[in-house]
Design an enzyme around this catalytic site. Sequence first.
Site, PDB file in Angstrom:
ATOM      1  N   TYR A  91     -54.729  10.836  63.296  1.00 34.73           N
ATOM      2  CA  TYR A  91     -53.551  10.756  64.066  1.00 34.73           C
ATOM      3  C   TYR A  91     -52.806  12.020  64.427  1.00 34.73           C
ATOM      4  O   TYR A  91     -53.374  13.214  64.053  1.00 34.73           O
ATOM      5  CB  TYR A  91     -51.833  10.356  63.086  1.00 34.73           C
ATOM      6  CG  TYR A  91     -50.863  10.678  63.986  1.00 34.73           C
ATOM      7  CD1 TYR A  91     -49.579   9.873  64.799  1.00 34.73           C
ATOM      8  CD2 TYR A  91     -50.338  12.356  63.683  1.00 34.73           C
ATOM      9  CE1 TYR A  91     -48.893  10.320  64.817  1.00 34.73           C
ATOM     10  CE2 TYR A  91     -48.959  12.707  64.396  1.00 34.73           C
ATOM     11  CZ  TYR A  91     -48.594  11.271  65.106  1.00 34.73           C
ATOM     12  OH  TYR A  91     -47.747  11.947  65.629  1.00 34.73           O
TER      13      TYR A  91
ATOM     14  N   GLU B 190     -48.654  12.636  72.238  1.00 35.41           N
ATOM     15  CA  GLU B 190     -49.304  12.128  70.657  1.00 35.41           C
ATOM     16  C   GLU B 190     -50.382  11.370  70.755  1.00 35.41           C
ATOM     17  O   GLU B 190     -50.377  10.038  72.113  1.00 35.41           O
ATOM     18  CB  GLU B 190     -47.846  11.569  70.033  1.00 35.41           C
ATOM     19  CG  GLU B 190     -48.062  10.447  69.155  1.00 35.41           C
ATOM     20  CD  GLU B 190     -47.240   9.296  68.179  1.00 35.41           C
ATOM     21  OE1 GLU B 190     -46.569  10.134  67.158  1.00 35.41           O
ATOM     22  OE2 GLU B 190     -47.307   8.774  69.375  1.00 35.41           O
TER      23      GLU B 190
END
Length: 384
Positions: A108, A196
């Site tokens: 992530y 993101e």
Amino acid sequence: MKIHEYQAKELFRAHDILVPDSEVARDPDHARRIAETLGSPVVIKAQVHAGGRGKGGGVQVVDSAAAAEQAARNILGMELVTEQTAGMGKTVNQVLVERAVAIDRELYCSLLVNRDTATITILVSSDGGMNIEEVAAATPERIVSVDVNPLLGLQGFQLRALAAVLALSGDTGKKFSAMMRRLYRFFVDYDCSMVEINPLVVTDQGELIAIDAKVDIDGNSLYRHPDVAAMRDPLEEDPHERKAAEFDLNYIKLSGNIGNMVNGAGLAMATMDIIKQAGAEPANFLDVGGGASAARVEQGFRIILDDPHVKGILINIFGGILRCDELARGVVQAATAVGLSVPVVVRMEGTNVEEGRRILADSGLNLINAEDIGDAARKVAEIA
Ligand code: ADP
């Protein structure tokens, strides 16, 4: 302004951030032809401005062009509900057909403007993928952040710290640093508020590939990014918010049932607080602005009334630049034209308040007068 995954990936490609080969399709036949060109397996991904698509059935891996066509047929037109769509479905109008990547690890990574620290904060975790929300809730220590001072830029020691958290070393560690430098540059150059990548995939060859791409760009900067401005997708916007923007009204749709019309953003925030204190929920935020005309008030009123959830309306105006008589004329004009389907409580103070009250009283409309802001909130909450 949010953009679609396929658009964010176009920008990534242009900035040498690795993404899988892919193309967007608006019909199943086109999806099949893209899959034929890419070669199987491919992934079919719903393009909506919301994450959590995988869990909602909006991402499917298939192993033939025929299956790609079928998956696209299933996903296109679907009302996709995910954890991020606030209980409502988002209609899927396009899918991304993307070459499937052989995944070794899912990481992530995100960058965001951190107003508390006045820095650009980078967040990373080794536990990337579809369960990142659970990781954040149950084991927040597994998400690690560094704050980058925008005047100094991303530093070598910060990159090494991030790579260590992700257990990336050797060649892959170097590739990670180079990619993060490009991503940071992209973030700054494009005035992003959030980027993101989840998952950022490590392949079995040790390559780092952005499998997903979420990019949010500061709407105020669009004048210097015409390429991004052209990516706006009106279908993703709330139709009422779109209409309000045409009339220069600051309107944001909320989930309650008390519509409210206020002049000034601060007063609008306070009005929403007081509606909640009275035990009800606001259906919108609407700042008609300090110098609103009767015509603009009328438009605001129409937009509020068009929301079927609205059971009562609170008008809270402090007449300064927008005089109370002007507001009253707008309300009467709109209410007469549209027809009042719900009760309206009016609290007015300030310039020409007496004349404003007289216009409302003489209108013959069912408008409920409130003594003060607390009284107005109580009255409208009782109605709802
Ligand atoms: P969302 O976060 O909206 O669910 P993602 O883009 O993260 O959507 O996709 C969900 C999952 O599907 C990913 O975590 C990954 O496991 C898988 N996936 C998506 N795209 C690919 C791809 N090109 N190759 C292999 N797997 C993929």
